[in-house]
Design a protein around this motif. Structure first.
Motif, mmCIF file in Angstrom:
data_model
loop_
_atom_site.group_PDB
_atom_site.id
_atom_site.type_symbol
_atom_site.label_atom_id
_atom_site.label_comp_id
_atom_site.label_asym_id
_atom_site.label_seq_id
_atom_site.Cartn_x
_atom_site.Cartn_y
_atom_site.Cartn_z
ATOM 1 N N GLY A 195 -6.869 17.651 -7.429
ATOM 2 C CA GLY A 195 -6.563 16.278 -7.042
ATOM 3 C C GLY A 195 -7.766 15.429 -6.669
ATOM 4 O O GLY A 195 -7.606 14.360 -6.094
ATOM 5 N N ASP A 196 -8.976 15.871 -7.002
ATOM 6 C CA ASP A 196 -10.181 15.111 -6.664
ATOM 7 C C ASP A 196 -10.525 14.168 -7.811
ATOM 8 O O ASP A 196 -11.103 14.581 -8.814
ATOM 9 N N LEU A 197 -10.153 12.915 -7.657
ATOM 10 C CA LEU A 197 -10.375 11.916 -8.709
ATOM 11 C C LEU A 197 -11.855 11.721 -9.001
ATOM 12 O O LEU A 197 -12.267 11.692 -10.156
ATOM 13 N N LEU A 198 -12.672 11.590 -7.967
ATOM 14 C CA LEU A 198 -14.103 11.338 -8.176
ATOM 15 C C LEU A 198 -14.768 12.478 -8.945
ATOM 16 O O LEU A 198 -15.608 12.239 -9.814
ATOM 17 N N PRO A 226 0.830 -1.204 0.000
ATOM 18 C CA PRO A 226 0.000 0.000 0.000
ATOM 19 C C PRO A 226 0.866 1.257 0.000
ATOM 20 O O PRO A 226 1.954 1.266 0.573
ATOM 21 N N VAL A 227 0.369 2.303 -0.649
ATOM 22 C CA VAL A 227 1.067 3.578 -0.666
ATOM 23 C C VAL A 227 1.142 4.115 0.762
ATOM 24 O O VAL A 227 2.179 4.567 1.213
ATOM 25 N N ARG A 228 0.025 4.051 1.457
ATOM 26 C CA ARG A 228 -0.046 4.443 2.863
ATOM 27 C C ARG A 228 -0.905 3.419 3.589
ATOM 28 O O ARG A 228 -1.816 2.846 3.000
ATOM 29 N N PRO A 229 -0.649 3.192 4.865
ATOM 30 C CA PRO A 229 -1.494 2.255 5.613
ATOM 31 C C PRO A 229 -2.942 2.737 5.635
ATOM 32 O O PRO A 229 -3.203 3.938 5.665
ATOM 33 N N ARG A 230 -3.863 1.803 5.603
ATOM 34 C CA ARG A 230 -5.269 2.180 5.656
ATOM 35 C C ARG A 230 -6.000 1.304 6.648
ATOM 36 O O ARG A 230 -5.592 0.184 6.922
ATOM 37 N N LYS A 231 -7.098 1.827 7.182
ATOM 38 C CA LYS A 231 -7.925 1.069 8.111
ATOM 39 C C LYS A 231 -8.944 0.295 7.305
ATOM 40 O O LYS A 231 -9.550 0.817 6.373
ATOM 41 N N ALA A 288 -8.910 3.476 -2.364
ATOM 42 C CA ALA A 288 -8.103 3.020 -3.501
ATOM 43 C C ALA A 288 -6.878 3.908 -3.665
ATOM 44 O O ALA A 288 -5.779 3.419 -3.955
ATOM 45 N N VAL A 289 -7.046 5.204 -3.461
ATOM 46 C CA VAL A 289 -5.920 6.128 -3.552
ATOM 47 C C VAL A 289 -4.911 5.839 -2.446
ATOM 48 O O VAL A 289 -3.706 5.876 -2.675
ATOM 49 N N LEU A 290 -5.392 5.521 -1.237
ATOM 50 C CA LEU A 290 -4.473 5.147 -0.162
ATOM 51 C C LEU A 290 -3.733 3.851 -0.497
ATOM 52 O O LEU A 290 -2.548 3.706 -0.220
ATOM 53 N N GLN A 291 -4.445 2.900 -1.081
ATOM 54 C CA GLN A 291 -3.861 1.586 -1.376
ATOM 55 C C GLN A 291 -2.896 1.644 -2.556
ATOM 56 O O GLN A 291 -1.797 1.106 -2.492
ATOM 57 N N TYR A 292 -3.322 2.271 -3.657
ATOM 58 C CA TYR A 292 -2.560 2.210 -4.898
ATOM 59 C C TYR A 292 -1.899 3.513 -5.311
ATOM 60 O O TYR A 292 -1.053 3.516 -6.198
ATOM 61 N N GLY A 293 -2.328 4.629 -4.751
ATOM 62 C CA GLY A 293 -1.818 5.935 -5.153
ATOM 63 C C GLY A 293 -2.714 6.572 -6.203
ATOM 64 O O GLY A 293 -3.316 5.875 -7.030
ATOM 65 N N LEU A 294 -2.815 7.888 -6.161
ATOM 66 C CA LEU A 294 -3.702 8.634 -7.072
ATOM 67 C C LEU A 294 -3.341 8.396 -8.531
ATOM 68 O O LEU A 294 -4.211 8.133 -9.361
ATOM 69 N N GLU A 295 -2.059 8.448 -8.847
ATOM 70 C CA GLU A 295 -1.638 8.299 -10.245
ATOM 71 C C GLU A 295 -2.030 6.935 -10.815
ATOM 72 O O GLU A 295 -2.536 6.838 -11.927
ATOM 73 N N ARG A 296 -1.814 5.882 -10.045
ATOM 74 C CA ARG A 296 -2.119 4.536 -10.549
ATOM 75 C C ARG A 296 -3.619 4.324 -10.730
ATOM 76 O O ARG A 296 -4.061 3.743 -11.722
ATOM 77 N N VAL A 297 -4.435 4.794 -9.786
ATOM 78 C CA VAL A 297 -5.885 4.638 -9.896
ATOM 79 C C VAL A 297 -6.403 5.446 -11.081
ATOM 80 O O VAL A 297 -7.210 4.960 -11.878
ATOM 81 N N ALA A 298 -5.932 6.689 -11.225
ATOM 82 C CA ALA A 298 -6.363 7.530 -12.348
ATOM 83 C C ALA A 298 -5.963 6.908 -13.677
ATOM 84 O O ALA A 298 -6.753 6.900 -14.629
ATOM 85 N N ARG A 299 -4.755 6.366 -13.746
ATOM 86 C CA ARG A 299 -4.296 5.718 -14.978
ATOM 87 C C ARG A 299 -5.162 4.501 -15.300
ATOM 88 O O ARG A 299 -5.555 4.286 -16.445
ATOM 89 N N TYR A 300 -5.503 3.694 -14.290
ATOM 90 C CA TYR A 300 -6.330 2.510 -14.501
ATOM 91 C C TYR A 300 -7.723 2.887 -15.005
ATOM 92 O O TYR A 300 -8.274 2.232 -15.887
ATOM 93 N N LEU A 301 -8.284 3.955 -14.427
ATOM 94 C CA LEU A 301 -9.626 4.381 -14.824
ATOM 95 C C LEU A 301 -9.625 5.232 -16.088
ATOM 96 O O LEU A 301 -10.688 5.585 -16.588
ATOM 97 N N HIS A 302 -8.444 5.589 -16.603
ATOM 98 C CA HIS A 302 -8.319 6.486 -17.748
ATOM 99 C C HIS A 302 -8.995 7.821 -17.443
ATOM 100 O O HIS A 302 -9.855 8.285 -18.186
#
Length: 170
Positions: free
Chosen positions: A119-122, A26-31, A98-112
Motif C-alpha cells: 500500500g505504499d504509493l510513493l 475528505p476521506v479522513r480529516p487531516r491537519k 493526498a491519500v487522507l484527502q482523496y483516498g489511496l485508490e483515487r490518487v493512484a488512479r490519477y497518477l496512473h
C-alpha cells in the motif's frame, strides 16, 4: 407526518445540485499545519508543504501523472536540499496527505500508478527528478488563501462568475 427541513439545508442542497464542480469531502480529516494545500490538478499531484525548521518557508512539491516525475523546491524557487534521485520527505508528506484527502485508490488512479500489496504509493512510483511548476502551484495556493479572508456571504463571487450555469452546459 410532517418533515421540518431547515431553509439553510434546502439552499445548500440547491447549491450542490447547481454546482458544476463536485465538492469532494475528505476521506479522513487531516491537519493542515504540515500540508496546508494539496490537489490533483493540471496532470499532477501538487501542493504546499510547511518547512519543519523555518516557519517562513514552505516547499512546493509535485508528482506528474503517468511519468511520475517529481519536483520539490521552496516558494522562492530554491531546490529542496533533500531531493535526490528519490523523493524527499516533503513529497512523502504530500502523498500521505493526498491519500487522507482523496483516498489511496483515487490518487493512484490519477497518477496512473500500480500500488503494491504493501500500500505504499510513493514506493510504487518509478519517475525521476524533473522541473516542476513551482510558481503556478504556489500562486494557486495563495489564491485559495485569499478566499479564507472573504466575509461569509451567500452571493456569488465575481471572480468565479465565469463558471457556466448547469443549464448552460447541458
Amino acid at each position: 407526518m410532517v418533515v421540518d427541513i431547515e431553509v439553510e439545508d434546502v439552499a445548500t442542497a440547491a447549491w450542490e445540485r447547481g454546482s458544476t464542480v463536485r465538492v469532494v469531502e475528505p476521506v479522513r480529516p487531516r491537519k493542515l499545519a504540515k500540508v496546508p494545500f494539496v490537489e490533483l490538478a493540471e496532470g499532477r499531484l501538487q501542493g504546499v508543504v510547511s518547512s519543519g525548521s523555518d516557519l517562513a518557508r514552505v516547499y512546493v512539491s509535485s508528482i506528474a501523472a503517468r511519468t511520475h516525475g517529481f519536483s520539490c523546491g521552496t516558494n522562492n524557487n530554491r531546490p529542496c536540499g533533500g531531493l535526490g534521485q528519490r523523493p524527499c520527505k516533503h513529497l512523502r508528506a504530500l502523498v500521505d496527505e493526498a491519500v487522507l484527502q482523496y483516498g489511496l485508490e483515487r490518487v493512484a488512479r490519477y497518477l496512473h500508478a500500480e500500488v503494491g500489496p504493501e500500500g505504499d504509493l510513493l514506493a510504487s512510483l518509478d519517475g525521476g527528478r524533473e522541473p516542476g511548476a513551482t510558481a503556478a502551484v504556489f500562486s494557486r495556493f495563495l489564491r485559495h488563501l485569499a478566499y479564507l479572508e472573504l466575509p461569509d456571504h451567500p452571493a456569488p463571487l465575481p471572480e468565479l462568475h465565469w463558471f457556466p450555469a448547469v443549464e448552460a452546459v447541458r
